[in-house]
Design an enzyme around this catalytic site. Structure first.
Site, PDB file in Angstrom:
ATOM      1  N   LYS A 168       0.828  -1.210   0.000  1.00  0.00           N
ATOM      2  CA  LYS A 168       0.000   0.000   0.000  1.00  0.00           C
ATOM      3  C   LYS A 168       0.858   1.254   0.000  1.00  0.00           C
ATOM      4  O   LYS A 168       0.514   2.245  -0.615  1.00  0.00           O
ATOM      5  CB  LYS A 168      -0.892   0.047   1.257  1.00  0.00           C
ATOM      6  N   GLY A 171       3.166  -0.015   8.822  1.00  0.00           N
ATOM      7  CA  GLY A 171       4.504   0.463   8.489  1.00  0.00           C
ATOM      8  C   GLY A 171       4.646   0.628   6.991  1.00  0.00           C
ATOM      9  O   GLY A 171       4.340  -0.285   6.242  1.00  0.00           O
ATOM     10  N   HIS A 172       5.043   1.795   6.586  1.00  0.00           N
ATOM     11  CA  HIS A 172       5.243   2.076   5.167  1.00  0.00           C
ATOM     12  C   HIS A 172       6.695   2.457   4.936  1.00  0.00           C
ATOM     13  O   HIS A 172       7.216   3.315   5.632  1.00  0.00           O
ATOM     14  CB  HIS A 172       4.414   3.289   4.719  1.00  0.00           C
ATOM     15  N   GLN A 216      -3.232  -2.067   7.533  1.00  0.00           N
ATOM     16  CA  GLN A 216      -3.457  -3.522   7.602  1.00  0.00           C
ATOM     17  C   GLN A 216      -4.237  -3.991   6.357  1.00  0.00           C
ATOM     18  O   GLN A 216      -4.086  -3.404   5.312  1.00  0.00           O
ATOM     19  CB  GLN A 216      -4.166  -3.937   8.898  1.00  0.00           C
TER      20      GLN A 216
HETATM   21  P1  IMP Z   1      -1.986  -5.856  16.343  1.00  0.00           P
HETATM   22  O1  IMP Z   1      -2.611  -5.040  15.275  1.00  0.00           O
HETATM   23  O2  IMP Z   1      -0.636  -5.351  16.766  1.00  0.00           O
HETATM   24  O3  IMP Z   1      -2.895  -6.082  17.515  1.00  0.00           O
HETATM   25  O4  IMP Z   1      -1.710  -7.334  15.733  1.00  0.00           O
HETATM   26  C1  IMP Z   1      -2.760  -8.205  15.370  1.00  0.00           C
HETATM   27  C2  IMP Z   1      -2.435  -8.986  14.122  1.00  0.00           C
HETATM   28  O5  IMP Z   1      -2.421  -8.104  13.003  1.00  0.00           O
HETATM   29  C3  IMP Z   1      -1.053  -9.659  14.123  1.00  0.00           C
HETATM   30  O6  IMP Z   1      -1.127 -10.867  13.401  1.00  0.00           O
HETATM   31  C4  IMP Z   1      -0.191  -8.678  13.378  1.00  0.00           C
HETATM   32  O7  IMP Z   1       0.954  -9.300  12.813  1.00  0.00           O
HETATM   33  C5  IMP Z   1      -1.163  -8.195  12.333  1.00  0.00           C
HETATM   34  N1  IMP Z   1      -0.847  -6.846  11.829  1.00  0.00           N
HETATM   35  C6  IMP Z   1      -1.004  -5.674  12.461  1.00  0.00           C
HETATM   36  N2  IMP Z   1      -0.635  -4.656  11.675  1.00  0.00           N
HETATM   37  C7  IMP Z   1      -0.225  -5.193  10.517  1.00  0.00           C
HETATM   38  C8  IMP Z   1       0.240  -4.617   9.284  1.00  0.00           C
HETATM   39  O8  IMP Z   1       0.353  -3.411   9.102  1.00  0.00           O
HETATM   40  N3  IMP Z   1       0.533  -5.523   8.301  1.00  0.00           N
HETATM   41  C9  IMP Z   1       0.359  -6.866   8.454  1.00  0.00           C
HETATM   42  N4  IMP Z   1      -0.063  -7.421   9.576  1.00  0.00           N
HETATM   43  C10 IMP Z   1      -0.369  -6.593  10.605  1.00  0.00           C
END
Ligand code: IMP
Length: 426
Positions: free
Chosen positions: A16, A40-41, A226
Site C-alpha cells: 500500500k 509500516g510504510h 493492515q
Molecule cells: P496488532 O494489530 O498489533 O494487535 O496485531 C494483530 C495482528 O495483526 C497480528 O497478526 C499482526 O501481525 C497483524 N498486523 C497488524 N498490523 C499489521 C500490518 O500493518 N501488516 C500486516 N499485519 C499486521
C-alpha cells in the site's frame, strides 16, 4: 479525480505504501482512519528511505494536508519520534500540513505493557502475533469508555484523572495476572506532559476540515492500514487486528458521511503473504515460498518479522471485493513471480467435501479448508521495466486477466518493482 479509499485486500503488507505515495500526488488531503503504529510504510524518495508508521506518507509530498482521524489509535511518543525524523530530513511537519483529530484515542504506556504481557502469556498456538504496540488494549479502553483522547492533552487535570482510573484496573491485571511490575500514574504523567506540549498545536476538528475540503471540491484520500482479512469483524478472528480495516470504516474513522467515499481501490499482491498467527490456506513451506520471501523482500517494516508466503488466493480477494465494494485493484509485486515455471491460483476452497467460493464463517474453519488450484504457465523475463500491458510477457497478461475474471474487478494499476516509477496504469 475524486475521493478515494485505499485498502489492503489481503492480510496487510500488500504494498500500500508505494501506491498511497503514488496516488498522494493527485490528492489534496490524506487521512488515516484506523489502526495505529502497527502499520509500516517504507517509501523511497530521491534515494532517501522513509519508514512511517503513523503519519501518512503523503507528508513527503509538498503542500498536502495529512490528517489523523478519530478512528486511529495514536501513540504520542511515536508521533513525536516521526515528527523529529521527518523534520531532520527537511520535511515540513508544521500544523498547517498535519492535524490530529481531538477525538483520536491515545496509546498509553500501560497499553503497550498489557499487549506484550498478554501475548507473552498465551500458549504458542494461541499467539496472535500482535505487533506489541498496545493497539488492542487502546481500542479496548475506547470501547470500555475509559480511553484517553487527544483532546485530553489540553486538560492535564482530566488527563491525570483518566490515567489513574485506567491504571487502577491495568495494575491489577499487570501484577495479579501477568506478574509484571505496576505502572505509577506519576511516571505516565511525566512522560505525557512534554508530549502534550508538542502535540496540542496539531489538534484539530478533522471532520470539519474534511467537510470543508469536500465542499471546495478538493480530493481526499482515505488511507487504510493492515488488510481486509485482519478486520476485527470480517477477518480471520481471533487472528486479526483491533479495528475495522474495510473501506466502510473510512467514513466513521475520519468523520465524514459514506457518500464522500467514491473510488475504492483494493491493493493486492500478486501472491499472498501473512505475518503473525492465524490460518493461511495457500501457504507454501517449500522452495517456492522461499523464492517469494527473498525475491519479494518479505520482511515487516514494523516488526522485522519474516512473512509467510503462498499462492494468490482468489477466494480471499473475492471476499475483499464484496466487503469493500472495490471499484478497482492495484496489483503489486508482479515482478516477484518472474522465474517461476508454473503459477497456481486458488480459485475455490474445499470444506468438508464441498467446494465453496467464499471463506467459511466459523472461526476455526479456514484452518480446515483445502485450496482448489488452477495452474497457469509462468514467465522468465525480467518485467521490472514494463511501462504498459504490452511490455509484459503473454503469460503475465494471462495471469492478470485470470485474477480479474476470478474476483470480478479490473486491475487499474500494476506494480513491477519497488520504485515509484515501476508502476503503470491501464
Ligand atoms: P496488532 O494489530 O498489533 O494487535 O496485531 C494483530 C495482528 O495483526 C497480528 O497478526 C499482526 O501481525 C497483524 N498486523 C497488524 N498490523 C499489521 C500490518 O500493518 N501488516 C500486516 N499485519 C499486521
Amino acid at each position: 479525480m475524486s475521493n478515494m479509499v485505499i485498502i489492503g485486500a489481503q492480510w496487510g503488507d500488500e504494498g500500500k505504501g508505494k501506491i498511497v505515495d503514488l496516488l498522494s500526488a493527485q490528492s489534496d488531503y490524506i487521512v488515516r482512519f484506523q489502526g495505529g503504529n502497527n502499520a509500516g510504510h517504507t517509501v523511497i524518495v530521491n534515494g532517501e528511505e522513509y519508514i512511517l508508521h503513523l503519519i501518512p506518507s503523503g507528508i513527503l509530498h509538498k503542500g498536502k494536508v495529512c490528517l489523523i482521524g478519530n478512528g486511529v489509535v495514536l501513540d504520542p511518543a511515536v508521533f513525536c519520534q516521526e515528527l523529529d525524523a521527518l523534520a531532520s530530513k527537511g520535511v515540513d511537519v508544521s500544523p498547517a500540513f498535519l492535524k490530529i483529530s481531538r477525538k483520536t484515542h491515545l496509546i498509553m504506556p500501560y497499553h503497550r505493557a498489557l499487549d506484550q504481557a498478554r501475548e507473552g502469556a498465551r500458549m504458542e498456538e494461541e499467539k496472535i502475533g500482535t505487533t506489541g504496540r498496545g493497539i488492542g488494549p487502546a481500542y479496548e479502553d475506547k470501547i470500555t469508555r475509559i480511553g484517553v483522547r487527544a483532546s485530553d492533552l489540553e486538560d492535564l487535570e482530566l488527563l491525570r484523572r483518566k490515567v489513574e482510573i485506567a491504571l487502577a484496573e491495568k495494575n491489577a491485571l499487570l501484577t495479579g495476572l501477568y506478574n509484571c511490575a505496576p505502572i505509577c500514574p506519576d511516571a505516565v504523567m511525566e512522560e505525557l506532559i512534554p508530549l502534550a506540549r508538542r502535540l496540542t498545536p496539531y489538534l484539530a476538528d478533522v471532520s470539519s476540515v474534511l467537510q470543508q475540503a469536500c465542499l471546495e471540491g478538493k480530493n481526499v484520500m482515505f488511507e487504510g492500514a493492515q488488510g481486509t482479512h485482519l478486520d476485527i469483524d470480517h477477518g480471520t478472528y481471533p487472528f486479526v487486528t483491533s479495528s475495522n480495516t474495510i473501506a466502510g470504516n473510512a467514513a466513521a474513522g475520519a468523520g465524514v458521511g459514506p457518500r464522500e467515499l467514491e473510488k475504492i481501490i483494493g491493493i493486492v499482491k500478486a501472491y499472498t503473504t501473512r505475518v503473525g498467527g492465524g490460518p493461511f490456506p495457500t501457504q507454501l513451506d517449500c522452495a517456492i515460498g522461499r523464492h517469494l520471501q527473498t525475491q519479494g523482500a518479505e520482511i515487516g517494516a514494523t516488526t522485522k518479522r519474516v512473512r509467510r508466503c503462498g499462492w494468490f488466493d482468489a477466494v480471499l480477494v473475492r471476499e475483499a471485493v464484496r466487503l469493500n465494494s472495490l471499484t478497482e485493484l492495484a496489483l503489486t509485486k508482479l515482478d516477484v513471480l518472474s522465474g517461476l515455471e508454473e503459477l497456481k491460483i486458488c480459485v475455490a476452497y474445499k470444506y468438508r467435501g464441498v467446494e465453496i467460493q467464499y471463506p467459511p464463517q466459523a472461526e476455526a474453519a479456514l484452518a480446515e479448508v483445502e485450496p482448489v488450484y488452477e495452474s497457469l504457465p509462468g514467465w522468465s523475463e525480467d518485467i521490472t521495466r514494463a511501462k504498459n500491458m504490452t511490455d509484459l510477457p503473454v503469460n503475465a497478461r494471462a495471469y492478470i486477466s485470470r485474477i480479474e475474471e476470478l474476483v470480478g474487478v479490473k486491475a487499474g494499476l500494476i506494480s513491477v518493482g519497488p520504485d515509484r516509477s515501476q508502476t503503470f496504469t491501464r
